[in-house]
Motif scaffolding. Structure first.
Motif, mmCIF file in Angstrom:
data_model
loop_
_atom_site.group_PDB
_atom_site.id
_atom_site.type_symbol
_atom_site.label_atom_id
_atom_site.label_comp_id
_atom_site.label_asym_id
_atom_site.label_seq_id
_atom_site.Cartn_x
_atom_site.Cartn_y
_atom_site.Cartn_z
ATOM 1 N N ASN A 190 0.155 -14.015 9.654
ATOM 2 C CA ASN A 190 -0.055 -12.643 9.172
ATOM 3 C C ASN A 190 -1.083 -11.951 10.060
ATOM 4 N N PRO A 191 -0.673 -11.490 11.231
ATOM 5 C CA PRO A 191 -1.638 -11.086 12.266
ATOM 6 C C PRO A 191 -2.399 -9.792 12.015
ATOM 7 N N ASN A 192 -1.904 -8.933 11.143
ATOM 8 C CA ASN A 192 -2.559 -7.632 10.965
ATOM 9 C C ASN A 192 -3.254 -7.500 9.616
ATOM 10 N N GLN A 193 -3.499 -8.624 8.952
ATOM 11 C CA GLN A 193 -4.136 -8.593 7.641
ATOM 12 C C GLN A 193 -5.636 -8.374 7.832
ATOM 13 N N ALA A 194 -6.143 -7.252 7.304
ATOM 14 C CA ALA A 194 -7.536 -6.874 7.548
ATOM 15 C C ALA A 194 -8.515 -7.929 7.049
ATOM 16 N N ALA A 195 -8.243 -8.496 5.873
ATOM 17 C CA ALA A 195 -9.157 -9.499 5.323
ATOM 18 C C ALA A 195 -9.201 -10.751 6.196
ATOM 19 N N TYR A 196 -8.056 -11.135 6.759
ATOM 20 C CA TYR A 196 -8.020 -12.318 7.618
ATOM 21 C C TYR A 196 -8.795 -12.061 8.916
ATOM 22 N N LEU A 197 -8.635 -10.876 9.452
ATOM 23 C CA LEU A 197 -9.372 -10.519 10.670
ATOM 24 C C LEU A 197 -10.875 -10.505 10.408
ATOM 25 N N ASP A 198 -11.255 -10.036 9.224
ATOM 26 C CA ASP A 198 -12.671 -10.037 8.852
ATOM 27 C C ASP A 198 -13.197 -11.465 8.733
ATOM 28 N N THR A 199 -12.397 -12.363 8.171
ATOM 29 C CA THR A 199 -12.821 -13.759 8.075
ATOM 30 C C THR A 199 -13.011 -14.371 9.455
ATOM 31 N N MET A 200 -12.108 -14.054 10.381
ATOM 32 C CA MET A 200 -12.267 -14.548 11.749
ATOM 33 C C MET A 200 -13.576 -14.031 12.350
ATOM 34 N N ALA A 201 -13.878 -12.773 12.075
ATOM 35 C CA ALA A 201 -15.149 -12.221 12.553
ATOM 36 C C ALA A 201 -16.332 -12.977 11.951
ATOM 37 N N GLU A 202 -16.236 -13.310 10.673
ATOM 38 C CA GLU A 202 -17.312 -14.032 9.984
ATOM 39 C C GLU A 202 -17.494 -15.429 10.571
ATOM 40 N N ILE A 203 -16.382 -16.084 10.906
ATOM 41 C CA ILE A 203 -16.470 -17.417 11.516
ATOM 42 C C ILE A 203 -17.183 -17.331 12.866
ATOM 43 N N GLU A 204 -16.805 -16.342 13.678
ATOM 44 C CA GLU A 204 -17.461 -16.177 14.981
ATOM 45 C C GLU A 204 -18.942 -15.833 14.817
ATOM 46 N N PHE A 205 -19.253 -15.032 13.818
ATOM 47 C CA PHE A 205 -20.648 -14.668 13.551
ATOM 48 C C PHE A 205 -21.442 -15.919 13.172
ATOM 49 N N ALA A 206 -20.867 -16.748 12.306
ATOM 50 C CA ALA A 206 -21.537 -17.984 11.906
ATOM 51 C C ALA A 206 -21.720 -18.931 13.105
ATOM 52 N N HIS A 207 -20.790 -18.859 14.055
ATOM 53 C CA HIS A 207 -20.885 -19.652 15.291
ATOM 54 C C HIS A 207 -21.961 -19.113 16.233
ATOM 55 N N GLY A 208 -22.469 -17.926 15.946
ATOM 56 C CA GLY A 208 -23.458 -17.301 16.826
ATOM 57 C C GLY A 208 -22.856 -16.414 17.881
ATOM 58 N N ASN A 209 -21.562 -16.114 17.781
ATOM 59 C CA ASN A 209 -20.874 -15.283 18.781
ATOM 60 C C ASN A 209 -20.782 -13.837 18.288
#
Length: 884
Positions: free
Chosen positions: A830-849
């Protein structure tokens, strides 16, 4: 003596005229340019010539308010003609009826004077439609019978505030204050007047003056002033002094003490005994005292009562933290709703069980075949029809979201093909249902619908028309899109085009990323079309993005369309602009909107709040401050307006001001109004963000009591469980330092309730780390991680569960590499799901990126431009410290 009296009266008239002159055009002084003096005019009211009397009446009427003192003397004249004319003029001028007043308003006022009690409310409503604010307030003020005033009061609701806003826009603060003081005296009207003083910088001065006053009325005024000041402790004292225990209890809640509210049995429960028992047990729970299992027996007995009693019993149990019996009853009474409840909480075995399926080895084919057979065997049985279709749709939704696409087709395909042959109407009903969202947050079941529908339609054009109508409700613009896709790719099959249309309009998952493929083709066609011929194409794109958000495409189409700025004046377009970082343009939109009408639009504080927030983001700080001033002036203590103002500021990343307006809404709202629960819920969220544990817990506990009311009978178990969760979480944090064992036990219960659910990610895990509860944090996270991954192992195509795992891991800052892989798979499906994209952003943020987090968050905002939480996340990724 006569001259002296006339001069003295005239002096008073001129002083009052100067005070009111700001709102009226300048008027020549009485007697100037050969005009007659006021006293001469008054004396002429009894002249023996009719024309002279009429001329004098007209001149005094045109003079208006300055004539009032002389007219008040003349009504006592011994000359009946003079007294009658003076009385009539006095009435017109006091009602602000001038020679230029709308004749329809004059007629309504005249009718009101002669109307009986039952007719007066309708006449006031008619005056409201004419915006005859002063006349409404004056007519109401003249009513002396308390019962009639009570009956008419609703017709006056909001009138003084609207009128005051219009005067403020015209620069007439004195006139605005006059309107607010004319309003019927209620706690709400006093708050509006107090908010006016706050906006004018005279609140402290008015508080000092109020402190010298005595009596109940002075206490009521002090209460309003303290509420406007946001001083809940002082407001509580003033409310108690004025005898308003309801507001006193509400202020106590905001001050961190829900006990007065609980003791007032504020839930409004009508079921015998429950209205006394629930608050008593809630008090015991708040105080940390044990609730015995037998104490809950009265609520369990209600589970066997009528519909309302069952709901009150179940809601009370859930809100007291005891969910098992309530959930069992829910599953028995409304299995479909219970299925949705358990499914949403990732409790899959319980969900399947409610539908009569084996929780471990469900036979989907037999279950579907049995229910489809009922549909075409006995179509006249309404119970079989509507209920059977609903059951089938719920299971189809479940199977699609869990990635069981082949299993769903195997279960639904053959029996539905038979149904289409035997009962076309039932087939159409079911097929159309595949495109209706079971829940706004869940996509339609497009994968199953596409496969079944395309097989049924084959090469028959009329059947494809039927499919389009079922999917898109006979929308004319869809026909344009359907034909356009044929033009763009003439070699594609009808099935390909239908799949593309579903993907473009965000119907379900899109593992092939068809949306991007078709949008690329669409833009190629637009670029190849001469600019003066693009309008139909761009109109289709704007229609598409209004249904399936894509801020970049929407703005690109709007820019290319060449529409003038006036044509693009919509609030939705301002969100598109800001999602693309065009804050200047968005601010300009609201500035133009405010300039359209001097009174109506410019008196809207929400528009000023949007302008202020966007100007500030554009770096135009001084201009933003001027609109902040207008927001402050125009809000006037209306709680719903304050909540809307908070939304406006949030949309421009001004979360500090948003929290201020949430606080104002909570402090200034009538605790018995429909707005109060929304106001304190928003305030509770702000308090949680600020880590004000005591006030957040108290406010949430008051919400729980309101939620236990039979008036909230539509609230589902999960909603009630979340209310309890968000009351217990801050309560545990507040008591961690004084009773650590009890606080951790309460936190453990919070975790058990939502062990498989993403609710824990939002605040629970970050707050545990902040409090130093790392041991408990890690233990509880690993339990949740294991449970969620068991579901993923069983349903490896369940993109939403993968997203839940990613959200939990990212907010707990644990298992990030595993979460990243799961999130990549969720986004592949589901490539355009806003909530999923936000979660990916959160994962990268937690990684320090941070840079990667911002990149993913920009994509999330693009596909969810009006989602305030997603916009807040983007702001956080830009500025907040990286999590630890």
């Amino acid at each position: 003596m006569r001259f002296t009296r006339s001069f003295s009266a005239l002096g008073c008239i001129l002083v009052s005229g100067i005070l009111a002159a700001q709102s009226r055009p300048p008027m020549a002084a009485v007697g100037e340019d050969g005009g007659r003096s006021l006293q001469t005019l008054v004396d002429s009211l009894s002249h023996d010539q009719f024309k002279t009397r009429e001329d004098a009446t007209r001149e005094i009427w045109e003079l208006g308010e300055p004539a009032l003192p002389a007219l008040r003397e003349a009504v006592h004249s011994k000359d009946p003609e003079q007294a009658i004319r003076a009385r009539e003029l006095l009435r017109k001028i006091e009602l602000h009826i001038t020679p230029s007043t709308d004749p329809a308003v004059i007629a309504l006022v005249e009718r009101y004077a002669k109307a009986n009690s039952s007719e007066k409310e309708a006449l006031l409503q008619a005056l409201r439609e004419r915006r005859a604010w002063r006349q409404m307030l004056k007519l109401f003020a003249a009513e002396k019978k308390p019962e009639l005033r009570a009956a008419l009061q609703n017709a006056l609701e909001g009138v003084a505030v609207v009128a005051a806003r219009e005067r403020l826009i015209e620069g007439d603060a004195a006139g605005a204050k006059d309107f607010l003081e004319m309003a019927p005296v209620t706690p709400d009207s006093l708050v509006a007047l107090a908010a006016f003083h706050r906006s004018q910088g005279t609140l402290e001065q008015e508080l000092e003056r109020a402190s010298t006053l005595k009596g109940v009325n002075s206490d009521a005024w002090k209460l309003a002033l303290y509420r406007a000041a946001g001083n809940s402790a002082a407001a509580r004292e003033a409310a108690e002094a004025s005898g308003n225990q309801r507001i006193a209890a509400a202020m106590a809640v905001l001050d961190g003490d829900p006990l007065p509210w609980l003791r007032q049995n504020g839930a409004g429960m009508r079921t015998a005994g429950a209205h006394e028992l629930y608050p008593a047990l809630a008090i015991r729970r708040w105080q940390g005292r044990k609730i015995k299992d037998s104490d809950l027996d009265p609520f369990r007995r209600l589970l066997d009562g009528d519909n309302e009693e069952r709901w009150v019993g179940a809601a009370s149990l859930i809100l007291l933290g005891k969910t098992t019996d309530a959930e069992k009853r829910h599953a028995s009474d409304v299995p479909l709703q219970a299925f949705y409840h358990f499914d949403s909480m990732e409790r899959i075995p319980e969900a399947l069980q409610t539908l009569g399926l084996d929780p471990e080895m469900p036979d989907y084919r037999a279950w579907v075949a049995e229910r489809v057979e009922r549909l075409w065997e006995d179509p006249d049985d309404e119970g079989n029809g509507s209920e059977g279709i609903a059951e089938l749709l719920y299971l189809a939704d479940f199977m699609q979201r869990r990635g069981l696409q082949e299993e769903a087709y195997a279960a639904f395909g053959p029996p539905l093909a038979e149904l289409a042959k035997n009962n076309r109407d039932e087939f159409s009903d079911f097929f159309g249902g595949l495109f209706r969202r079971i829940n706004p947050n869940r996509p339609p079941m497009s994968a199953l619908a596409l496969r079944i529908g395309s097989e049924w339609a084959g090469e028959e054009e009329d059947r494809w028309d039927d499919l389009l109508n079922e999917a898109f409700h006979d929308e004319e613009m869809i026909d344009e899109w359907w034909n356009w896709l044929r033009e763009l790719e003439p070699d594609r099959t009808s099935r390909d085009r239908f799949a593309g249309l579903l993907a473009l309009f965000d119907y379900g998952v899109d593992p092939q990323n068809l949306r991007k493929q078709w949008m690329d083709r669409v833009w190629e066609a637009v670029e190849a079309t001469p600019a003066d011929e693009r309008a139909p194409q761009l109109g289709r794109i704007l229609f598409l993005t209004s249904h399936a958000p894509d801020a970049a495409s929407s703005l690109r189409a709007a820019d290319l369309s060449g529409n003038n700025q006036e044509e693009m004046l919509t609030i939705a377009h301002s969100f598109i602009l800001t999602a693309n970082g065009r804050w200047d343009d968005a601010a300009g939109f609201f500035i133009r909107l405010l300039g359209r009408s001097a009174n109506i639009q410019a008196a809207n504080p929400q528009f000023h709040a949007f302008a202020a927030a966007y100007l500030r983001q554009a770096g135009r700080i001084e201009e933003a401050a001027s609109h902040d001033d207008w927001v402050e002036k125009l809000a006037l203590g209306d709680p719903m307006t304050s909540l809307q103002i908070a939304v406006c500021y949030s949309s421009g990343h001004d979360y500090e001001r948003a929290a201020l307006w949430h606080s104002r809404a909570a402090h200034e709202c009538d605790p018995d109004s429909a707005t109060f629960s929304a106001a304190i819920k928003a305030h509770a969220d702000s308090l949680l963000e600020k880590r004000d544990w005591a006030a957040a817990a108290s406010t949430a506990e008051a919400l729980a009591l309101m939620a236990a009311s039979a008036e909230n009978i539509n609230a589902g178990p999960m909603e009630l469980m979340r209310i309890r969760f968000y009351a217990d979480l801050p309560r545990a944090m507040a008591t961690l330092g004084t009773d650590r064992e009890a606080a951790i036990a309460r936190l453990a219960e919070c975790h058990r309730t939502f062990a498989r659910d993403g609710t824990l990610a939002d605040h629970f895990f970050p707050m545990l780390r902040e409090a130093g509860l790392v041991k408990e944090h890690d233990e509880w996270f690993e339990i949740s991680w294991k449970l969620v991954n068991e579901t993923i192992a069983r349903f490896p195509g369940s993109d939403n569960t993968m997203n839940t795992a990613g959200w939990l891991a990212s907010r707990a800052v644990r298992r990030l590499d595993e979460a990243l892989e799961l999130q990549r798979e969720a986004l592949r499906i589901n490539p355009n799901q806003a909530a999923y994209l936000d979660t990916m952003a959160e994962i990268e943020f937690a990684h320090g990126n941070r840079d990667e987090a911002i990149r993913w968050s920009e994509l999330s905002v693009n596909f969810g431009p009006t989602d305030l939480m997603i916009r807040q996340q983007y702001h956080r990724f830009l500025r907040a410290p990286l999590p630890r």
